[in-house]
Design a protein around this motif. Structure first.
Motif, PDB file in Angstrom:
ATOM      1  N   ILE A   1      11.968  12.687  -2.678  1.00  0.00           N
ATOM      2  CA  ILE A   1      10.806  12.812  -3.540  1.00  0.00           C
ATOM      3  C   ILE A   1       9.532  13.099  -2.777  1.00  0.00           C
ATOM      4  O   ILE A   1       8.724  13.924  -3.176  1.00  0.00           O
ATOM      5  CB  ILE A   1      10.642  11.531  -4.372  1.00  0.00           C
ATOM      6  N   VAL A   2       9.348  12.362  -1.673  1.00  0.00           N
ATOM      7  CA  VAL A   2       8.069  12.507  -0.989  1.00  0.00           C
ATOM      8  C   VAL A   2       8.262  12.978   0.426  1.00  0.00           C
ATOM      9  O   VAL A   2       7.470  12.678   1.301  1.00  0.00           O
ATOM     10  CB  VAL A   2       7.294  11.181  -1.001  1.00  0.00           C
TER      11      VAL A   2
ATOM     12  N   ASP B   1      11.936   2.213  -5.476  1.00  0.00           N
ATOM     13  CA  ASP B   1      11.237   1.507  -4.402  1.00  0.00           C
ATOM     14  C   ASP B   1       9.987   2.286  -4.019  1.00  0.00           C
ATOM     15  O   ASP B   1      10.068   3.438  -3.623  1.00  0.00           O
ATOM     16  CB  ASP B   1      12.132   1.389  -3.160  1.00  0.00           C
ATOM     17  N   TYR B   2       8.830   1.648  -4.103  1.00  0.00           N
ATOM     18  CA  TYR B   2       7.600   2.291  -3.655  1.00  0.00           C
ATOM     19  C   TYR B   2       7.262   1.937  -2.204  1.00  0.00           C
ATOM     20  O   TYR B   2       6.511   2.649  -1.548  1.00  0.00           O
ATOM     21  CB  TYR B   2       6.425   1.864  -4.546  1.00  0.00           C
ATOM     22  N   ALA B   3       7.789   0.800  -1.724  1.00  0.00           N
ATOM     23  CA  ALA B   3       7.384   0.293  -0.405  1.00  0.00           C
ATOM     24  C   ALA B   3       7.508   1.320   0.708  1.00  0.00           C
ATOM     25  O   ALA B   3       6.602   1.471   1.532  1.00  0.00           O
ATOM     26  CB  ALA B   3       8.181  -0.969  -0.066  1.00  0.00           C
TER      27      ALA B   3
ATOM     28  N   MET C   1       7.298   7.099   4.564  1.00  0.00           N
ATOM     29  CA  MET C   1       8.047   8.349   4.557  1.00  0.00           C
ATOM     30  C   MET C   1       7.127   9.564   4.557  1.00  0.00           C
ATOM     31  O   MET C   1       7.385  10.553   5.236  1.00  0.00           O
ATOM     32  CB  MET C   1       8.976   8.407   3.335  1.00  0.00           C
ATOM     33  N   ILE C   2       6.039   9.470   3.813  1.00  0.00           N
ATOM     34  CA  ILE C   2       5.082  10.574   3.789  1.00  0.00           C
ATOM     35  C   ILE C   2       4.538  10.809   5.188  1.00  0.00           C
ATOM     36  O   ILE C   2       4.519  11.935   5.694  1.00  0.00           O
ATOM     37  CB  ILE C   2       3.928  10.288   2.805  1.00  0.00           C
ATOM     38  N   LYS C   3       4.131   9.731   5.837  1.00  0.00           N
ATOM     39  CA  LYS C   3       3.604   9.848   7.195  1.00  0.00           C
ATOM     40  C   LYS C   3       4.677  10.341   8.165  1.00  0.00           C
ATOM     41  O   LYS C   3       4.434  11.210   9.007  1.00  0.00           O
ATOM     42  CB  LYS C   3       3.061   8.494   7.646  1.00  0.00           C
ATOM     43  N   CYS C   4       5.869   9.792   8.009  1.00  0.00           N
ATOM     44  CA  CYS C   4       6.964  10.148   8.901  1.00  0.00           C
ATOM     45  C   CYS C   4       7.264  11.633   8.844  1.00  0.00           C
ATOM     46  O   CYS C   4       7.326  12.311   9.873  1.00  0.00           O
ATOM     47  CB  CYS C   4       8.207   9.342   8.516  1.00  0.00           C
TER      48      CYS C   4
END
Length: 532
Positions: free
Chosen positions: A46-47, A349-351, A356-359
């Motif tokens: 998703i992200v 899960d939002y945590a 993940m976006i940063k990764c």
């Protein structure tokens, strides 16, 4: 695979081939906490950050019927002729398909990187750079007479005036993750030789040009921004996540040992990790119409809150690095089918989302081609509106919603869609347990050290000939440049081959090794039994 291809194209003849892929190498450390396979891949789907989803130069377009009906084309360099719809040409901005202006940018980037690696380079004469779409509009101006490596350069928003490498920076409004600070911290924390070694470790079985080009494309051909992103990533891999010396070195075997131990905390780490693998919450299987490896995510098998954030982050990296094994030139991206059948709020899960976006935006650029969100229920619309708001519009455009088999067939041939997804392929996921003593070579430290030293020597030779290639190119010494380029290509191929000799000494075997999908020498076959 032959059987699959015969069903796809009964009149065509397909030789069975394998192709090289990339893997990590490292030294041993204790692993962090394991995590939820689905949660990680869900977030990836998703992200997947601008990096995986933001593949500017491999934007899938509607596929003409003529293309879908064609037999296999001649493969690129003869390495993937088992893929029925393999692209005949590499994507724009990748190795083998660079404009003259993009090649100049690649050479500039090499000079910047080599300086950070500690090499003392004389100023190289560079020609005036022509206007092109290889860089943003503010970069389209005639270059100074010489390389402005660290001084006032070609970027209006990069205010570096010192000869010190630490002066390279990114304007605050274009530095979403504070990478200028991380870059400077890397130069403080790591010696030039450590940075150099980390880079060649990150290359693995890839062409080093391919790796640099990923960062260049992600930063729209701005060499200084790409440098900051690259060095920050190496620090993250080496000092924060320990990608090569822990996560991939220890792998599933360490998780099994933890699960069988008596320490409650360590046992939970191992059990959590192996549970995700055994259930098949997410797995890699087959290729799409563009030859991209497919990751299938079964959302219904996950419940939020089963693992802590540290474990999720660890498994995020494991998942991405495993997916890298299944990439081969000219394919540089992957496809994720996010199966939302029976999805409920408890599955969300939002945590890990921000991680993940940063990764993926900061550390794995230009690696995902498309995401298919399959059979999303109405309640997902509110969740998607939140997530989409975190994404750049270009990124969000890479996400496609599919409702049925016909929608999936636009991206994947029906013979490679599992029956579970209403396709024709009679295949189901089964986890093969870790074998007894399946990593014997990893205990041979002497051989590993010898092979790693050999690899670093090859890397040094590539660096030396890269300097000659750049110098001859910008002095317009055509014959010398061609000779250097030819020698350089030979050395890069040696580096690729040498990596696969090193691989069993530095990477724990995975499920895909046990299934014989990832084979010796960097070969891969999703259908090894059919090939027989």
């Amino acid at each position: 695979m032959r059987a699959i291809l015969r069903r796809l194209y009964p009149s065509a003849k397909f030789p069975v081939a394998r192709y090289p892929v990339a893997r990590p190498f490292s030294t041993q450390r204790e692993p962090r906490q394991a995590s939820s396979f689905w949660t990680i891949t869900f977030t990836l789907a998703i992200v997947g950050g601008g990096a995986w989803l933001q593949d500017k130069y491999y934007n899938p377009k509607p596929i003409p019927k003529a293309v879908l009906q064609q037999p296999t084309q001649q493969s690129f360099l003869g390495v993937i002729d088992t893929l029925a719809t393999m692209p005949a040409e590499p994507a724009p901005g990748t190795v083998g398909n660079l404009t003259p202006e993009q090649e100049v940018k690649l050479k500039e980037f090499w000079v910047l990187a080599l300086k950070v690696f500690g090499l003392t380079l004389e100023e190289l004469e560079a020609p005036a750079q022509p206007t092109s779409d290889a860089a943003p509009a503010q970069d389209k101006k005639k270059a100074k007479g010489r390389w402005a490596i660290w001084g006032k350069g070609d970027d209006d928003d990069t205010k570096s005036t010192s000869s010190d490498a630490t002066s390279v920076s990114i304007a605050a409004e274009d530095d979403k993750y504070g990478q200028s600070k991380e870059y400077k911290q890397a130069l403080e924390d790591m010696k030039p030789e450590e940075i150099r070694t980390a880079f060649w470790s990150m290359v693995k079985g890839d062409n080093p040009d391919s790796l640099l080009l990923r960062f260049l494309r992600a930063r729209k051909w701005d060499t200084k921004k790409a440098l900051v992103m690259l060095i920050s990533t190496m620090r993250w891999r080496l000092l924060e996540m320990h990608v090569d010396d822990d996560i991939m070195f220890n792998g599933e075997e360490m998780a099994l040992k933890q699960s069988q131990g008596t320490d409650a905390k360590e046992k939970k780490k191992g059990d959590d990790f192996l549970t995700q693998m055994r259930l098949g919450k997410s797995f890699l299987h087959g290729v799409d119409r563009a030859g991209r490896p497919i990751c299938v995510v079964r959302v219904r098998l996950h419940k939020a809150g089963d693992q802590d954030n540290e474990g999720l982050e660890r498994f995020t990296v494991y998942t991405i690095e495993t997916a890298r094994l299944l990439l081969a030139p000219p394919v540089e991206t992957a496809t994720i089918v996010f199966d939302m059948t029976d999805f409920g709020v408890a599955n969300m899960d939002y945590a890990p989302v921000k991680f993940m976006i940063k990764c993926f935006e900061a550390n794995y650029p230009e690696s995902l081609g498309t995401v298919l969100i399959h059979k999303a229920p109405w309640l997902f619309s509110s969740i998607w509106s939140i997530i989409k708001g975190w994404l750049d519009p270009v990124v969000a455009a890479k996400v496609h919603f599919t409702k049925n088999r016909q929608d999936l067939e636009k991206f994947i041939h029906p013979n490679q869609i599992m029956k579970e997804l209403e396709g024709d392929e009679d295949w189901e996921y089964k986890y093969v347990e870790v074998g007894e003593n399946e990593n014997p070579k990893m205990a041979d430290k002497e051989t590993r050290d010898t092979l790693m030293a050999e690899r670093q020597q090859l890397a040094k030779e590539i660096q030396d000939v890269t300097i000659e290639w750049i110098r001859a190119s910008f002095k317009k010494e055509t014959a010398a440049a061609s000779a250097a380029e030819e020698k350089r290509n030979e050395l890069v191929e040696k580096l690729r081959s040498q990596y696969w000799v090193l691989d069993p000494y530095v990477r724990a075997r995975s499920l895909y090794d046990r299934l014989n999908i990832v084979q010796g020498g960097g070969k891969i076959d999703f259908y090894p039994d059919a090939a027989k």
